[in-house]
Design an enzyme around this catalytic site. Structure first.
Site, PDB file in Angstrom:
ATOM      1  N   GLU A  15      39.866  48.193  35.839  1.00 37.80           N
ATOM      2  CA  GLU A  15      40.679  47.619  36.912  1.00 37.80           C
ATOM      3  C   GLU A  15      41.427  46.402  36.370  1.00 37.80           C
ATOM      4  OE1 GLU A  15      39.769  45.164  41.092  1.00 37.80           O
ATOM      5  OE2 GLU A  15      38.194  46.331  40.113  1.00 37.80           O
TER       6      GLU A  15
ATOM      7  N   GLU B 213      46.123  38.923  43.230  1.00 41.22           N
ATOM      8  CA  GLU B 213      45.259  38.734  44.395  1.00 41.22           C
ATOM      9  C   GLU B 213      45.613  37.363  44.944  1.00 41.22           C
ATOM     10  OE1 GLU B 213      41.230  40.908  44.388  1.00 41.22           O
ATOM     11  OE2 GLU B 213      41.316  39.821  42.487  1.00 41.22           O
TER      12      GLU B 213
END
Length: 430
Positions: free
Chosen positions: A216, A221
């Site tokens: 990932e 974010e």
């Protein structure tokens, strides 16, 4: 909202017990760029994660194939019986699930007003390649010695929210198989470095309660108060997934059920959050910050290799911002670093090297990863790992979902002009 109708031609050649009603995916224009020829429009759409879709008993649509505890045991005692019994239906109204597109713009909304009451929808979508009308797959991005650029508006994301854009090494087909004919067309196949245990893995019943693991790369974010980008590498070899994308962790140790970051994947990763690394005045709401989150801005992430080629080893992840036509260099943090490298991670995330470091993450980027975008909040920890304590300016309680719902029910994130390609080819600024 521009729409693309999936006619699901596969349904004519496989059991209708597995694919139900057609899916109507929203078009999202994206761009691939080269230094020689500029940016070329791509034929892409987005699809909601399969778990958002109705998955029900083929003979009784009112009976779900999942319960609050996982799979419905009466319908899913084993994988084959589960596939025979269960139907996945398409979604035709993406707006009802908090997803809207217009040209190259994608808006994700956390809450929807349903009959006068707010409902949390928290959508997660994946980028789909629509170039083959008969069998859609996710668009896999290979980003070694490349860059990824997008414009984002986080002004409506308060403390506790996360508008995320990231890469997952899930199978481009979504794990399409005899037991999962729907595949990427219906959003199956999700995995990430957190190795979550979900009712379905690659669209098949998760009878044994395995975790769905894979590499990932969190490119983005963020909310309007704090941001970070974080690689999360895993220790398995690609052949161990048998071409299915997902590595199924089978034990508590391998899945790191205790949350001690000693499993097959690096759940914690090595992050670059300017606030957490000592630069508290770089990113935030208002003109006093170098990046003003009250206004849209462009994010450029570059994946640099040791020899400048797509076959080299990843050595550095570099970030640039563009706002009001001006390039803003990445934050210089207290250590003097302004990018993510093995050297920085050695001082801030000592475990990172044991998962292969930058080179380990780079191998996944070289093989190709699927783009995911989501909006969510955190009932357990109020997103404090992103924006509270040492990570950001938010207090201990304002990230609670009930506080967000009361004070910012319109919370949303807007992603626009997604571009990837040669270094320096995806943006123009002074």
């Amino acid at each position: 909202m521009a729409l693309l109708l999936s006619l699901s031609l596969l349904a004519t050649t496989i059991s209708a017990q597995q694919i139900g009603t057609p899916e109507i995916r929203p078009r999202l224009t994206t761009y691939h760029c080269t230094s020689a020829n500029g940016c070329t429009e791509q034929n892409t759409s987005v699809v909601l994660d399969a778990a958002t879709h109705p998955i029900h008993d083929a003979s009784n649509p009112s009976v779900s194939c999942t319960t609050s505890n996982g799979l419905n045991p009466a319908l899913c005692p084993d994988k084959q019986t589960c596939a025979d019994n269960c139907v996945i239906d398409g979604i035709t109204d993406y707006a009802a699930h908090g997803v809207e597109t217009h040209g190259s713009r994608l808006t994700l909304t956390q809450y929807r007003n349903v009959n006068g009451a707010l409902s949390s929808v928290s959508p997660r979508v994946y980028l789909v390649d629509e170039s083959d009308p008969d069998e859609q797959e996710y668009r896999a991005l290979s980003l070694l010695a490349q860059e990824f650029t997008f414009t984002v508006n986080v002004s409506a994301l308060p403390c506790g929210m996360n508008g995320a854009l990231y890469l997952s090494e899930m199978s481009p087909s979504g794990g399409r198989s005899a037991l999962n004919p729907a595949g990427a067309s219906y959003g199956t196949g999700y995995c990430d470095a957190q190795c979550y245990v979900n009712p379905w893995i690659n669209g098949e019943g998760n009878i044994n309660g395995y975790g769905a693991c894979c590499n990932e790369m969190d490119i983005w974010e963020a909310n309007s108060r704090s941001t970070g980008f974080t690689p999360h590498a895993c220790l398995y070899e690609p052949e161990e997934t048998e071409g299915r994308g997902v590595y199924e962790c089978a034990s508590e140790d391998e899945c790191d059920s205790a949350g001690e970051n000693d499993g097959i994947c690096d759940k914690w990763g090595c992050g670059f959050n300017p606030y957490a690394l000592g630069n508290t005045e770089y990113y935030g709401r208002g003109q006093g910050f170098e990046v003003d989150t009250k206004e849209p801005f462009t994010v450029v992430t570059q994946f640099l290799t040791d020899d400048g080629t797509s076959t080299g080893a990843l050595t550095e992840i570099r970030r640039l911002y563009i706002q009001n036509g001006q390039v803003i260099e990445n934050a210089v943090v207290s250590s003097g670093a302004d990018s993510l490298t093995d050297s920085l991670c050695a001082s801030t995330a000592s475990w990172f090297d044991s998962y292969g470091g930058m080179e380990g993450m780079g191998r996944a980027l070289g093989r190709g990863m699927v783009l995911a975008m989501s909006i969510w909040n955190d009932a357990g920890g109020y997103m404090q790992w992103l924006d509270g304590g040492d990570a950001g300016p938010c207090n201990a309680t304002e990230g609670a979902p009930e506080f967000i719902e009361e004070h910012t029910p319109w919370t949303r994130v807007v992603f626009e002009d997604l571009k990837w390609g040669d270094i320096g080819s995806t943006f123009q600024a002074s």
